[in-house]
Design a protein around this motif. Structure first.
Motif, short mmCIF file in Angstrom:
data_model
loop_
_atom_site.label_atom_id
_atom_site.label_comp_id
_atom_site.label_asym_id
_atom_site.label_seq_id
_atom_site.Cartn_x
_atom_site.Cartn_y
_atom_site.Cartn_z
N SER A 169 0.87 -1.18 0.00
CA SER A 169 0.00 0.00 0.00
C SER A 169 0.90 1.22 0.00
O SER A 169 2.12 1.10 0.18
N PRO A 170 0.35 2.41 -0.20
CA PRO A 170 1.20 3.61 -0.15
C PRO A 170 1.97 3.76 1.16
O PRO A 170 3.02 4.40 1.20
N ALA A 267 8.87 -0.39 5.39
CA ALA A 267 9.12 1.05 5.43
C ALA A 267 7.91 1.86 4.98
O ALA A 267 7.02 1.37 4.28
N SER A 268 7.90 3.11 5.42
CA SER A 268 6.94 4.11 4.92
C SER A 268 7.71 5.37 4.63
O SER A 268 8.81 5.59 5.16
N LEU A 269 7.14 6.22 3.81
CA LEU A 269 7.84 7.41 3.33
C LEU A 269 7.75 8.53 4.36
O LEU A 269 6.66 8.99 4.70
N GLU A 270 8.90 8.95 4.84
CA GLU A 270 8.96 9.98 5.87
C GLU A 270 8.38 11.30 5.38
O GLU A 270 8.53 11.68 4.20
N LEU A 273 1.92 12.57 3.73
CA LEU A 273 0.56 12.05 3.83
C LEU A 273 0.20 11.51 2.46
O LEU A 273 0.33 12.20 1.44
N LEU A 274 -0.29 10.26 2.44
CA LEU A 274 -0.59 9.56 1.19
C LEU A 274 -2.02 9.03 1.23
O LEU A 274 -2.61 8.92 2.30
N PRO A 275 -2.59 8.68 0.08
CA PRO A 275 -3.95 8.11 0.08
C PRO A 275 -4.00 6.81 0.88
O PRO A 275 -3.08 5.99 0.80
N ARG A 276 -5.07 6.64 1.64
CA ARG A 276 -5.24 5.41 2.41
C ARG A 276 -5.63 4.25 1.50
O ARG A 276 -6.24 4.44 0.45
N SER A 277 -5.27 3.03 1.94
CA SER A 277 -5.70 1.83 1.20
C SER A 277 -7.22 1.81 1.11
O SER A 277 -7.92 2.14 2.07
#
Length: 375
Positions: A169-170, A267-270, A273-277
Motif C-alpha cells: 500500500s502507499p 518502510a513508509s515514506l517519511e 501524507l498519502l492516500p489510504r488503502s
C-alpha cells in the motif's frame, strides 16, 4: 454495584491470586469482592511456543520467577489504563519493589514500545540495556528473535542500498538490501538442513517464525493467523509478500537463522501524507511509487523506527542523500501523489513548498482529498 478499575490509579493493596505469565497477574481485591487481570504496562514476556524450545524455556522462567515473588502474597498495584477488551495495564509492587524492574534486572522480560503507554518506559529501557549488556536471561540466548523497537537504530547503518521488492500500500513498502550476506547465509542454512527439518505442530503461536514453500523452495516466514481448516496466512519475512500455506507444508525454522532479523525492510515514506488503502486514489499513488522505484538501485535513509516500521527518505543510488530535493519522497509530492505532513517542523518545510504547489497543479483532485482527509 458497578465496579470501575479506573479508580485505582494510586497504589492499592491486593493479593496476587494467580500468575498467568511473567508479565500478567490475576489480582484479588477483597474489599471489592472481585478479581481482575493486570498486565505490567510497557513490558512483554517471551511467549510459550511449542515450535520454539527457547521461547518455551524463557516463558517458563519468567512465569516461575513472578510466582516466586508474588503468587498468593500481598501486593500493591496501580492501574494505568484499561484496554479495549477490559484488561487492566499497570504496575505491581512486592514489598515496595517494582515487579517490572525486578523482572527487567533478571533479563526475563523486555520493553514493549508498541503499547503506547507505560509511564516508566525510559527507566525500563535503561534497565533493559544493562541486562542486555550483561547478557542476562533472555539476552544470553542467541536463538531468541526479539525485536527491540528503536533500540538498535544507532548501532546499524542508517543508509542502505536496496531494491523495492513489494509495495503493499502507499504506507507499506518492503525493501531488500542488495547483495545481503545475511540473505545468502539464510539460503545456505535452509538448503543444508532440508533432510533434518521437522514439521510445525499445532497449537501454533501466531507470529512464530517458520519455513514455507514458494516456487519449490523454502523461505523464512512469519505465521500470521489461521485462514481456514489447516491453512495459515504467512508473510515471507525476507521479501514482504503474503501467502496462504497448508499446515502440512510448514517446517520449523533452524535455530541458527531464527536470530537473523527479517531481511525485508518494512518502510513508509517519511514526512508524507498519502492516500489510504481502499481510497479512490490508492492505486494511482501505488503505481506512481512503483514507477519511481521498481527495478532501480535505491538508497534508503532511515530517520526513525517504530512498531517494526522504518520511516525513510529514498534516493536513487548515486544521488546526494543530504539533498532533500533529490529525494523520491519530494518527487512524489511534485507529481501530485502526496502532501507534506502538517506536523513537519516549520524550519524543515521550505524545500517542500514549491513541490506542493507543483503537485497541486498536476493532480488537484487527489491533493484536495489529502487536504481534507481525517487524521
Amino acid at each position: 454495584r458497578e465496579f470501575n478499575l479506573v479508580q485505582f490509579k494510586e497504589r492499592t493493596g491486593g493479593v496476587a491470586e494467580n500468575v498467568i505469565s511473567g508479565s500478567r497477574v490475576k489480582v484479588r481485591l477483597d474489599k471489592e469482592n472481585c478479581m481482575f487481570i493486570l498486565n505490567l504496562s510497557g513490558l512483554k514476556s517471551v511467549r510459550d511456543d511449542p515450535n520454539n524450545p527457547s521461547t518455551e524455556k524463557w516463558s517458563l522462567e519468567a512465569t516461575n520467577y513472578t510466582k516466586f515473588l508474588c503468587q498468593q502474597r500481598d501486593i500493591e498495584f496501580e492501574i494505568e489504563k484499561i484496554d479495549k477488551v477490559g484488561i487492566a495495564h499497570g504496575f505491581v509492587y512486592v514489598e515496595g519493589k517494582s515487579l517490572a524492574e525486578l523482572l527487567l534486572e533478571k533479563g526475563l522480560v523486555y520493553v514493549d514500545t508498541q503499547g503506547r503507554f507505560g509511564k516508566y518506559l525510559e527507566g525500563y529501557k535503561s534497565l533493559q540495556r544493562t541486562a542486555r549488556s550483561a547478557k542476562k536471561g533472555i539476552w544470553s540466548d542467541r536463538d531468541l528473535d526479539i525485536d527491540i523497537e528503536g533500540e538498535d537504530l544507532d548501532n546499524e547503518s542508517v543508509e542502505k542500498v536496496v531494491t523495492l521488492v513489494e509495495a503493499i500500500s502507499p504506507y507499506q513498502l518492503y525493501f531488500q538490501e542488495n547483495e545481503s550476506v545475511a540473505f545468502k547465509e539464510v539460503r545456505k542454512v535452509i538448503r543444508e538442513s532440508l533432510k533434518t527439518l521437522s514439521f510445525v505442530v499445532e497449537p501454533i503461536v501466531f507470529n512464530t517464525i517458520a519455513l514455507a514453500p514458494f516456487e519449490d523452495e523454502l523461505y523464512r516466514c512469519r505465521i500470521l493467523k489461521k485462514s481456514s481448516g489447516k491453512e495459515y496466512e504467512v508473510v515471507f519475512i525476507d521479501f514482504g509478500t503474503k501467502s496462504k500455506v497448508e499446515l502440512s507444508k510448514l517446517k520449523k525454522c533452524p535455530n541458527s537463522i531464527l536470530k537473523i532479523k527479517p531481511l525485508a525492510i518494512k518502510a513508509s515514506l517519511e514526512f508524507l501524507l498519502l492516500p489510504r488503502s481502499g481510497s479512490p486514489f490508492a492505486d494511482s499513488c501505488l503505481n506512481a511509487i512503483s514507477d519511481l522505484m521498481l527495478d532501480r538501485p535505491l538508497v534508503i535513509k532511515v530517520t526513525r523506527k517504530d512498531e517494526g516500521n522504518h520511516h525513510v527518505m529514498i534516493y536513487l543510488k548515486g544521488d546526494k542523500t543530504s539533498d532533500v530535493s533529490k529525494s523520491l519522497n519530494l518527487e512524489l509530492v511534485k507529481k501530485g501523489f502526496a502532501i507534506v505532513h502538517p506536523e513537519l517542523e516549520e524550519s524543515e518545510t521550505d524545500p517542500w513548498r514549491k513541490a506542493m504547489i507543483e503537485g497541486n497543479t498536476k493532480n488537484p483532485e487527489l491533493i484536495s482529498y489529502l487536504n481534507n482527509m481525517d487524521d
